[in-house]
Design a protein around this motif. Sequence first.
Motif, PDB file in Angstrom:
ATOM      1  N   ASP A  11     -12.589  16.110  14.257  1.00 15.59           N
ATOM      2  CA  ASP A  11     -13.154  17.189  14.668  1.00 15.59           C
ATOM      3  C   ASP A  11     -12.621  18.201  14.088  1.00 15.59           C
ATOM      4  N   ARG A  12     -11.344  18.662  14.124  1.00 15.45           N
ATOM      5  CA  ARG A  12     -10.638  20.182  13.510  1.00 15.45           C
ATOM      6  C   ARG A  12     -11.382  19.989  12.077  1.00 15.45           C
ATOM      7  N   VAL A  13     -11.301  18.693  10.828  1.00 13.95           N
ATOM      8  CA  VAL A  13     -11.781  18.538   9.318  1.00 13.95           C
ATOM      9  C   VAL A  13     -13.080  18.727   8.935  1.00 13.95           C
ATOM     10  N   ALA A  14     -13.825  18.729  10.165  1.00  3.67           N
ATOM     11  CA  ALA A  14     -14.977  18.662  10.519  1.00  3.67           C
ATOM     12  C   ALA A  14     -15.760  20.812  10.569  1.00  3.67           C
ATOM     13  N   GLN A  15     -15.149  20.291  11.822  1.00  4.99           N
ATOM     14  CA  GLN A  15     -14.626  22.303  11.903  1.00  4.99           C
ATOM     15  C   GLN A  15     -14.698  23.256  10.875  1.00  4.99           C
ATOM     16  N   ALA A  16     -13.375  23.037   9.884  1.00  3.48           N
ATOM     17  CA  ALA A  16     -13.107  23.982   8.751  1.00  3.48           C
ATOM     18  C   ALA A  16     -14.047  23.627   7.802  1.00  3.48           C
ATOM     19  N   ALA A  17     -15.593  22.508   8.199  1.00  3.44           N
ATOM     20  CA  ALA A  17     -15.716  22.206   6.729  1.00  3.44           C
ATOM     21  C   ALA A  17     -16.970  23.978   6.635  1.00  3.44           C
ATOM     22  N   VAL A  18     -16.383  24.688   7.503  1.00  5.78           N
ATOM     23  CA  VAL A  18     -17.604  26.353   7.985  1.00  5.78           C
ATOM     24  C   VAL A  18     -16.814  27.071   6.773  1.00  5.78           C
ATOM     25  N   ILE A  19     -15.378  26.869   6.498  1.00  5.62           N
ATOM     26  CA  ILE A  19     -14.530  27.411   5.733  1.00  5.62           C
ATOM     27  C   ILE A  19     -14.805  27.518   3.852  1.00  5.62           C
ATOM     28  N   PRO A  20     -15.277  26.267   3.130  1.00  6.08           N
ATOM     29  CA  PRO A  20     -16.006  26.536   1.765  1.00  6.08           C
ATOM     30  C   PRO A  20     -17.702  27.006   2.194  1.00  6.08           C
ATOM     31  N   GLU A  21     -18.430  26.574   3.213  1.00  2.60           N
ATOM     32  CA  GLU A  21     -19.264  26.962   2.893  1.00  2.60           C
ATOM     33  C   GLU A  21     -19.941  28.424   3.808  1.00  2.60           C
ATOM     34  N   TRP A  22     -18.841  29.168   4.163  1.00  2.00           N
ATOM     35  CA  TRP A  22     -19.131  30.536   4.661  1.00  2.00           C
ATOM     36  C   TRP A  22     -19.981  30.918   3.456  1.00  2.00           C
ATOM     37  N   PRO A  23     -20.371  30.986   2.325  1.00  3.41           N
ATOM     38  CA  PRO A  23     -21.065  32.454   1.271  1.00  3.41           C
ATOM     39  C   PRO A  23     -22.813  32.003   1.843  1.00  3.41           C
TER      40      PRO A  23
ATOM     41  N   LEU B 176     -22.283  33.764  14.306  1.00  4.16           N
ATOM     42  CA  LEU B 176     -22.110  32.683  15.420  1.00  4.16           C
ATOM     43  C   LEU B 176     -22.613  30.937  15.300  1.00  4.16           C
ATOM     44  N   THR B 177     -23.922  31.841  15.549  1.00  2.00           N
ATOM     45  CA  THR B 177     -24.986  30.728  15.291  1.00  2.00           C
ATOM     46  C   THR B 177     -24.809  30.142  14.553  1.00  2.00           C
ATOM     47  N   ARG B 178     -24.900  30.802  13.404  1.00  5.23           N
ATOM     48  CA  ARG B 178     -25.558  30.583  11.879  1.00  5.23           C
ATOM     49  C   ARG B 178     -24.469  29.544  11.611  1.00  5.23           C
ATOM     50  N   LEU B 179     -23.047  29.558  12.229  1.00  2.00           N
ATOM     51  CA  LEU B 179     -21.957  28.689  11.620  1.00  2.00           C
ATOM     52  C   LEU B 179     -21.780  27.702  12.575  1.00  2.00           C
ATOM     53  N   ASN B 180     -22.575  27.713  13.601  1.00  2.00           N
ATOM     54  CA  ASN B 180     -22.811  26.750  14.748  1.00  2.00           C
ATOM     55  C   ASN B 180     -23.952  25.549  14.281  1.00  2.00           C
TER      56      ASN B 180
ATOM     57  N   LEU C 295     -23.685  30.154   4.806  1.00  2.00           N
ATOM     58  CA  LEU C 295     -24.023  30.423   6.373  1.00  2.00           C
ATOM     59  C   LEU C 295     -23.918  31.706   6.211  1.00  2.00           C
ATOM     60  N   VAL C 296     -23.460  32.398   6.106  1.00  2.00           N
ATOM     61  CA  VAL C 296     -23.898  33.526   6.400  1.00  2.00           C
ATOM     62  C   VAL C 296     -24.476  34.782   5.442  1.00  2.00           C
ATOM     63  N   GLY C 297     -24.741  34.478   4.108  1.00  2.00           N
ATOM     64  CA  GLY C 297     -25.102  35.265   2.869  1.00  2.00           C
ATOM     65  C   GLY C 297     -23.995  35.625   2.043  1.00  2.00           C
ATOM     66  N   ALA C 298     -24.677  36.220   0.838  1.00  2.00           N
ATOM     67  CA  ALA C 298     -23.902  36.608  -0.258  1.00  2.00           C
ATOM     68  C   ALA C 298     -23.820  38.475   0.290  1.00  2.00           C
ATOM     69  N   GLN C 299     -24.320  39.287   1.124  1.00  2.00           N
ATOM     70  CA  GLN C 299     -23.533  40.105   1.107  1.00  2.00           C
ATOM     71  C   GLN C 299     -22.171  40.168   1.644  1.00  2.00           C
ATOM     72  N   ILE C 300     -22.735  39.887   2.719  1.00  2.00           N
ATOM     73  CA  ILE C 300     -21.394  39.560   4.342  1.00  2.00           C
ATOM     74  C   ILE C 300     -19.984  38.808   3.151  1.00  2.00           C
ATOM     75  N   ALA C 301     -20.801  37.660   2.351  1.00  2.00           N
ATOM     76  CA  ALA C 301     -19.713  36.646   1.763  1.00  2.00           C
ATOM     77  C   ALA C 301     -18.512  37.755   0.512  1.00  2.00           C
ATOM     78  N   GLY C 302     -19.885  38.919   0.380  1.00  2.00           N
ATOM     79  CA  GLY C 302     -19.154  39.191  -1.065  1.00  2.00           C
ATOM     80  C   GLY C 302     -18.152  40.068  -0.687  1.00  2.00           C
ATOM     81  N   VAL C 303     -18.128  40.363   1.288  1.00  2.00           N
ATOM     82  CA  VAL C 303     -17.103  41.596   1.817  1.00  2.00           C
ATOM     83  C   VAL C 303     -15.501  40.310   2.576  1.00  2.00           C
ATOM     84  N   THR C 304     -16.116  39.925   2.713  1.00  2.00           N
ATOM     85  CA  THR C 304     -14.990  38.984   3.228  1.00  2.00           C
ATOM     86  C   THR C 304     -14.489  37.735   3.190  1.00  2.00           C
TER      87      THR C 304
END
Length: 102
Positions: A26-38, A81-85, A40-49
Amino acid sequence: MSEHKRSPSKLGDVVASVLKHAGLTDRVAQAAVIPEWPALVGAQIAGVTEPLLLQQDGTLVVMVKTHAWMQELTLLEPQLLTRLNADPSRPPIVKLRWMLRR
Protein backbone atom coordinates in the motif's frame (compact mmCIF):
# COMPACT_ATOMS: atom_id res chain seq x y z
CA MET A 1 20.64 -35.07 -1.73
CA SER A 2 18.47 -34.06 -4.64
CA GLU A 3 18.75 -30.87 -6.57
CA HIS A 4 15.57 -28.96 -7.19
CA LYS A 5 15.63 -26.95 -10.36
CA ARG A 6 13.27 -24.05 -10.66
CA SER A 7 12.72 -21.79 -13.56
CA PRO A 8 13.82 -18.22 -12.90
CA SER A 9 11.23 -15.86 -11.51
CA LYS A 10 10.52 -12.47 -13.02
CA LEU A 11 12.16 -9.70 -11.02
CA GLY A 12 8.89 -7.77 -10.81
CA ASP A 13 7.18 -10.81 -9.29
CA VAL A 14 9.95 -11.24 -6.73
CA VAL A 15 9.83 -7.56 -5.72
CA ALA A 16 6.02 -7.64 -5.48
CA SER A 17 6.23 -10.70 -3.25
CA VAL A 18 8.84 -9.13 -0.95
CA LEU A 19 6.81 -5.91 -0.66
CA LYS A 20 3.65 -7.86 0.11
CA HIS A 21 5.36 -9.94 2.81
CA ALA A 22 6.86 -6.79 4.32
CA GLY A 23 3.47 -5.07 4.36
CA LEU A 24 4.65 -2.29 2.06
CA THR A 25 2.42 -2.79 -0.96
CA ASP A 26 0.00 0.00 0.00
CA ARG A 27 2.81 2.44 0.80
CA VAL A 28 4.46 1.85 -2.55
CA ALA A 29 1.12 2.33 -4.34
CA GLN A 30 0.51 5.51 -2.36
CA ALA A 31 3.99 6.85 -3.14
CA ALA A 32 3.30 6.50 -6.87
CA VAL A 33 1.89 10.04 -6.74
CA ILE A 34 5.47 11.37 -6.49
CA PRO A 35 6.57 10.48 -10.05
CA GLU A 36 3.03 11.27 -11.28
CA TRP A 37 3.03 14.72 -9.60
CA PRO A 38 3.43 16.85 -12.78
CA ALA A 39 0.59 15.05 -14.57
CA LEU A 40 -1.66 15.22 -11.51
CA VAL A 41 -1.17 18.87 -10.54
CA GLY A 42 -0.40 20.44 -13.91
CA ALA A 43 2.66 22.06 -15.43
CA GLN A 44 2.34 25.42 -13.68
CA ILE A 45 2.22 23.97 -10.16
CA ALA A 46 4.79 21.30 -11.00
CA GLY A 47 7.13 24.07 -12.16
CA VAL A 48 7.23 25.67 -8.70
CA THR A 49 7.05 22.55 -6.54
CA GLU A 50 8.90 19.31 -5.91
CA PRO A 51 7.36 16.41 -3.97
CA LEU A 52 9.98 15.04 -1.61
CA LEU A 53 8.61 12.23 0.49
CA LEU A 54 5.54 10.50 1.76
CA GLN A 55 5.26 10.23 5.52
CA GLN A 56 3.79 7.15 7.20
CA ASP A 57 0.60 9.00 8.11
CA GLY A 58 -0.15 9.71 4.43
CA THR A 59 1.18 13.27 4.38
CA LEU A 60 3.03 14.24 1.20
CA VAL A 61 5.84 16.73 1.84
CA VAL A 62 6.31 19.16 -1.06
CA MET A 63 8.97 21.82 -1.57
CA VAL A 64 7.75 25.18 -2.90
CA LYS A 65 9.80 27.96 -4.54
CA THR A 66 8.23 31.02 -2.87
CA HIS A 67 6.07 32.08 0.07
CA ALA A 68 3.47 33.44 -2.35
CA TRP A 69 3.13 30.05 -4.02
CA MET A 70 3.01 28.34 -0.63
CA GLN A 71 0.02 30.49 0.34
CA GLU A 72 -1.72 29.85 -2.99
CA LEU A 73 -1.14 26.10 -2.74
CA THR A 74 -2.44 26.04 0.82
CA LEU A 75 -5.70 27.46 -0.49
CA LEU A 76 -5.73 24.94 -3.35
CA GLU A 77 -4.99 21.94 -1.09
CA PRO A 78 -8.54 20.47 -1.18
CA GLN A 79 -8.57 20.49 -5.00
CA LEU A 80 -5.03 19.11 -5.20
CA LEU A 81 -5.90 16.28 -2.81
CA THR A 82 -8.88 15.42 -5.01
CA ARG A 83 -6.59 15.18 -8.04
CA LEU A 84 -3.94 13.16 -6.17
CA ASN A 85 -6.56 10.75 -4.85
CA ALA A 86 -8.42 10.26 -8.13
CA ASP A 87 -7.15 6.66 -8.39
CA PRO A 88 -9.34 4.68 -5.96
CA SER A 89 -7.04 1.65 -6.16
CA ARG A 90 -4.37 3.24 -4.00
CA PRO A 91 -4.50 4.54 -0.42
CA PRO A 92 -5.22 8.27 -0.30
CA ILE A 93 -2.85 11.11 0.41
CA VAL A 94 -4.38 12.64 3.53
CA LYS A 95 -2.53 15.96 3.73
CA LEU A 96 -0.02 18.11 1.90
CA ARG A 97 2.80 19.71 3.86
CA TRP A 98 4.41 22.67 2.13
CA MET A 99 8.04 23.56 2.80
CA LEU A 100 9.89 26.55 1.40
CA ARG A 101 12.83 25.56 -0.80
CA ARG A 102 16.03 27.16 0.49
